[in-house]
Motif scaffolding. Sequence first.
Motif, short mmCIF file in Angstrom:
data_model
loop_
_atom_site.label_atom_id
_atom_site.label_comp_id
_atom_site.label_asym_id
_atom_site.label_seq_id
_atom_site.Cartn_x
_atom_site.Cartn_y
_atom_site.Cartn_z
N GLU A 174 0.52 -1.48 0.00
CA GLU A 174 0.30 0.02 -0.03
C GLU A 174 0.92 1.41 -0.01
O GLU A 174 0.49 2.00 -0.35
N GLN A 182 3.84 1.55 -0.52
CA GLN A 182 4.25 1.72 -2.68
C GLN A 182 3.37 2.35 -3.11
O GLN A 182 4.28 3.56 -4.03
N ILE A 183 2.21 2.22 -2.95
CA ILE A 183 1.53 2.65 -4.46
C ILE A 183 1.28 3.91 -3.63
O ILE A 183 0.47 4.39 -4.79
N MET A 184 1.01 4.25 -2.52
CA MET A 184 0.86 5.39 -2.19
C MET A 184 1.57 5.73 -2.41
O MET A 184 1.92 7.58 -3.55
N LEU A 204 4.08 5.85 -5.23
CA LEU A 204 3.62 6.09 -6.94
C LEU A 204 2.68 6.92 -7.01
O LEU A 204 3.41 7.43 -8.32
N VAL A 205 1.96 6.96 -6.01
CA VAL A 205 0.68 8.07 -6.68
C VAL A 205 0.77 9.14 -6.81
O VAL A 205 0.06 9.86 -6.76
N GLY A 206 1.84 9.01 -5.93
CA GLY A 206 1.94 10.45 -5.48
C GLY A 206 2.04 11.20 -3.85
O GLY A 206 1.81 12.86 -3.78
N ALA A 207 2.17 10.29 -2.73
CA ALA A 207 1.70 10.83 -1.35
C ALA A 207 2.38 11.24 -1.21
O ALA A 207 3.91 10.85 -1.48
N CYS A 214 6.13 14.45 -5.97
CA CYS A 214 5.30 14.32 -5.12
C CYS A 214 4.04 14.89 -6.49
O CYS A 214 3.41 14.12 -6.58
N ARG A 245 4.27 12.93 -10.22
CA ARG A 245 4.03 11.94 -10.11
C ARG A 245 2.12 12.48 -9.67
O ARG A 245 1.31 10.88 -10.67
N ARG A 246 1.79 13.24 -9.31
CA ARG A 246 -0.08 13.60 -10.02
C ARG A 246 -0.09 14.32 -10.85
O ARG A 246 -1.39 13.52 -11.11
N LEU A 280 -5.27 -3.06 -4.42
CA LEU A 280 -5.10 -3.17 -3.20
C LEU A 280 -6.80 -4.04 -2.71
O LEU A 280 -7.50 -3.75 -3.05
N VAL A 308 -4.83 9.72 -1.47
CA VAL A 308 -3.47 10.68 -1.39
C VAL A 308 -2.91 11.60 -2.11
O VAL A 308 -2.34 12.27 -1.42
#
Lengths: 295, 228
Positions: free
Chosen positions: A202, A204-206, A208-211, B75, B78-79, B91, B106
């Motif tokens: 989770e 890692q995905i966070m 990569l999504v830009g958290a 960040c 990536r967004r 998930l 996120v």
Amino acid sequence: MKLRTIGYYFKQAFKSMRRNFWMSVAAISTVAIAAFLVGIFALLVINVNFMATKLERDIEVVAFVEVDVPRAEVLELEKQIKALPGIASVTLVPKEKGLEQMYARYGRDRDLLGALGGDNPLPDYFVVKAREPERVGRIAGQLAQIPQIYKVDYGQQEVERLFQVLGWVRWVGSALIMLLVGAAVFLIATTVRLTVFARQRELQIMKLVGAGDWFIRWPFFLEGFFLGAFGAGLACVIIYFGYFSLLEQVSPNISFLTLVDDPVVVYQVLWRLLVGGAGVGAIGSIISMRRFLKV
Amino acid sequence: MIQFVNVSKIYNNKVVALRDVSVKIEKGEFVFLIGSSGAGKSTFIRLLFKEEEPSRGQILIGNRSINRLKKKDICVLRRNIGVVFQDYSLLNDRTVYDNVAFALEVMEYPGKVIRQRVPEVLEMVGLAGKADCLPTQLSGGEQQRAAIARAIINGPQILLADEPTGNLDPETAWGIMELLNDINRRGTTVIMATHAADIVNKMRKRLIALDRGEVVRDEERGVYSHEA
Ligand SMILES: Nc1ncnc2c1ncn2[C@@H]1O[C@H](COP(=O)(O)OP(=O)(O)OP(=O)(O)O)[C@@H](O)[C@H]1O
Ligand SMILES: [Mg+2]
């Protein structure tokens, strides 16, 4: 930071606790035990301190006058002592009264005076009270310097011994508590580490999504924080009820034991425990995050 | 605009995954990235959203080098890039809806926006009826659509898809292709790594072929293989 996001952090933190249920229980229990002992020690120290201060306040200095000093001179002395600075009261206990007291203790049927050779061998003595406990030592010294006084007695030695014991209790307690706090930090760090591992994917995905970094960190931080706070809270509840029921038991039954019954003092111990517990938890999770959470 | 300038990627100081790659991809293009297994397609994609760092060379996005970015700018980068992973990366402990909403959460979108946007995107990828399913209850094609939905939910300018039709039957694969084509027509730059010759040949889009880390072909409206 938005309210919604804060809600998300809390949700995640509690979810993790549920997921690592037994580990969380272990961490909370350790904090609870540590906090409980810290609380007990704190209350013990506070109470011994309280009693010692009270004892000190009640200290009387007893000054014995040489046996052969005539009564007129003794009365003169009384005036002299009364003039000393910091004196609250001076009571003269003449030798006759001393004898009375002795009779009262051993019974009048025995011929004490006869046994002593017909002469009252007891000295006159003064009971001196200080206005402030800190003055006791000095007053005792001044009295000892008066030539007609051959002996000065006061309870300072006992009080000092009490303070010495208190010092020991503090040292041993601190060492034990340090050990327990260390264990608590370790367990919380381990719990948080488990969460980091369980959520690896989770996370890692966070990323990569830009958290953002803190978006990722907050739930872990809160998890440790709450583990610590819950543990300490548990200890607080136990100490609260335990202490006040102890007060109810002790106060009427054991009169020489005067415990601190001011709830404010107890609350002060409790909120410090709570803050300390949460702090220990936060430190534990920070340690784990630094080592295992790469953002 | 995306530009690779003499980019090399060497893993563990041994394996050369990309060697001196220079390509330029314009805004709004649709690009196929082909090559045999191990040619460096996934590496190419991973470099773009900084899952990996190039060993040499510069990568520019919108005229700006992304080689040295502050964490905060990573960040932001990536967004603006949606990624559909080779393994879907959904998930499994939450529903399709939550998986897609996750990306917006996120990025700290307000709840109102999330509640509005997620059904829209699910509708768009054809998963409106499956919002409450867990990923494990979906077919491969549906999981792929969910992954796409998550990648495009915040309207990124660039969509990277690593073998999005990899394990799918031809018909389902075409469905996915139409979806990606659709997204491209709305203005998103799409870069798709694939092995599927029939798809590449039918779509006739720009094609960049890699072989052992080197660009061996770069053609407009290319076909998978000249021998085929
Ligand atoms: N994390 C890594 N560490 C070390 N070597 C790697 C790593 N990732 C990829 N490689 C190597 O780099 C080369 C290119 O890999 P890459 O994943 O980019 O290939 P690919 O074209 O995507 O292959 P496939 O079609 O099988 O997905 C391969 O030789 C691979 O073994
Ligand atoms: Mg690959």
